[in-house]
Scaffold this active site. Structure first.
Site, PDB file in Angstrom:
ATOM      1  N   ASP A  18      75.056  93.460  39.193  1.00 25.27           N
ATOM      2  CA  ASP A  18      74.889  94.082  40.506  1.00 25.27           C
ATOM      3  C   ASP A  18      74.817  95.603  40.388  1.00 25.27           C
ATOM      4  O   ASP A  18      74.592  96.299  41.377  1.00 25.27           O
ATOM      5  CB  ASP A  18      75.974  93.641  41.490  1.00 25.27           C
ATOM      6  N   SER A  19      74.945  96.113  39.164  1.00 22.18           N
ATOM      7  CA  SER A  19      74.669  97.520  38.903  1.00 22.18           C
ATOM      8  C   SER A  19      73.231  97.875  39.223  1.00 22.18           C
ATOM      9  O   SER A  19      72.873  99.061  39.262  1.00 22.18           O
ATOM     10  CB  SER A  19      74.966  97.856  37.435  1.00 22.18           C
ATOM     11  N   LYS A  45      78.931  85.445  37.353  1.00 13.74           N
ATOM     12  CA  LYS A  45      80.091  86.253  36.969  1.00 13.74           C
ATOM     13  C   LYS A  45      80.810  86.754  38.216  1.00 13.74           C
ATOM     14  O   LYS A  45      80.162  87.213  39.164  1.00 13.74           O
ATOM     15  CB  LYS A  45      79.682  87.430  36.086  1.00 13.74           C
ATOM     16  N   GLU A  74      84.234  89.174  39.661  1.00  9.10           N
ATOM     17  CA  GLU A  74      85.187  90.219  39.315  1.00  9.10           C
ATOM     18  C   GLU A  74      86.589  89.840  39.762  1.00  9.10           C
ATOM     19  O   GLU A  74      86.779  89.217  40.801  1.00  9.10           O
ATOM     20  CB  GLU A  74      84.788  91.538  39.988  1.00  9.10           C
ATOM     21  N   GLU A 117      86.022  95.797  30.991  1.00  4.52           N
ATOM     22  CA  GLU A 117      85.349  97.075  31.224  1.00  4.52           C
ATOM     23  C   GLU A 117      86.347  98.213  31.348  1.00  4.52           C
ATOM     24  O   GLU A 117      87.318  98.145  32.115  1.00  4.52           O
ATOM     25  CB  GLU A 117      84.489  97.011  32.490  1.00  4.52           C
TER      26      GLU A 117
END
Length: 258
Positions: free
Chosen positions: A31-32, A100, A102, A170
């Protein structure tokens, strides 16, 4: 094979082809894309439709590579039912292999269990979680206090127990990331988390030097394509304005010489 896992983030068919040809093991459609491709300030505005659109392009370009798609902000946090619906829609429409999520709190782990039970492979993501950047106080290294490190250890174990097949770590101190990695049976993929993870991931635009203003400590540029691309654009503009392009070699005659 006990080899580190090579992962990269891409958003379109051309880069997906490049990554597959280059031997990347896993492509993440992150989603970056909100920041890298769409010019937004964060990942938060990205929608499920945005992710499907770009993921479909990636799978067209890299049909033999394992592709994971980020579930964007509020596509899985509202309810387990909505998470199932959105994850299923992403897999069906984009043709990818996994999603994925978070975070690693109890609610997220409950969602992971539901998705895995439904047959949807899930990757976790701990440390700096960009969808929570405002709550975390900005883009900074996580896990530097004893309390925060202990929480990350707990959440990593909880995600593994919930059924994730791997976890992105991260912006963590290298020693903490290595400790978490060795404590798990599922692989970890690091970004800004040191060499002790089971694999590494970088955004292809960053790794190839397309964004010269982005200079975090963890980033190594493996090519400097911004300058090469800029030079090409300038040469094109110069030749068009000067009348040297197109020339006869790049034009079609009225009669085919063959």
């Amino acid at each position: 094979r006990e080899q580190p896992i090579v992962a990269m983030t891409a958003y379109d068919v051309q880069f997906a082809r490049l990554l597959e040809e280059g031997g990347v093991d896993l492509i993440l459609v992150g989603d970056s894309l909100g920041q890298v491709v769409l010019g937004q300030d964060s990942t938060i505005p990205v929608t499920v439709d945005d992710m499907i659109h770009h993921a479909r392009a990636v799978t067209r370009g890299a049909g033999s590579t394992f592709v994971v798609v980020d579930m964007p902000f509020l596509s899985y946090q509202v309810s387990t039912e909505e998470a199932l619906r959105n994850a299923g829609r992403i897999l069906k429409k984009a043709g990818v292999q996994a999603v994925k999520l978070e975070g690693g709190d109890a609610r997220t782990c409950e969602t992971v269990r539901a998705l895995v039970t439904a047959g949807i492979p899930v990757m976790g993501h701990l440390g700096l979680t960009p969808q929570s950047v405002h709550a975390l106080g900005g883009y900074r290294v996580q896990g530097r206090t004893d309390e925060d490190a202990a929480r990350l250890r707990r959440e990593a174990r909880a995600l593994e127990e919930a059924g994730v097949f791997g976890i992105v770590l991260e912006l963590l101190p290298a020693d903490l990331a290595e400790e978490i990695s060795t404590s798990l049976t599922v692989p970890t993929i690091g970004i800004g988390a040191g060499p002790g993870c089971d694999g590494q991931v970088l955004v292809v635009y960053d790794a190839l030097g397309f964004n010269p203003d982005f200079t975090p400590r963890f980033l190594k540029r493996f090519a400097e394509l911004h300058e090469a691309a800029l030079d090409g654009v300038r040469r094109y503009a110069e030749e068009v304005r000067g009348g040297s392009y197109p020339d006869q070699d790049h034009s079609f005659p009225s009669i085919d010489p063959t």
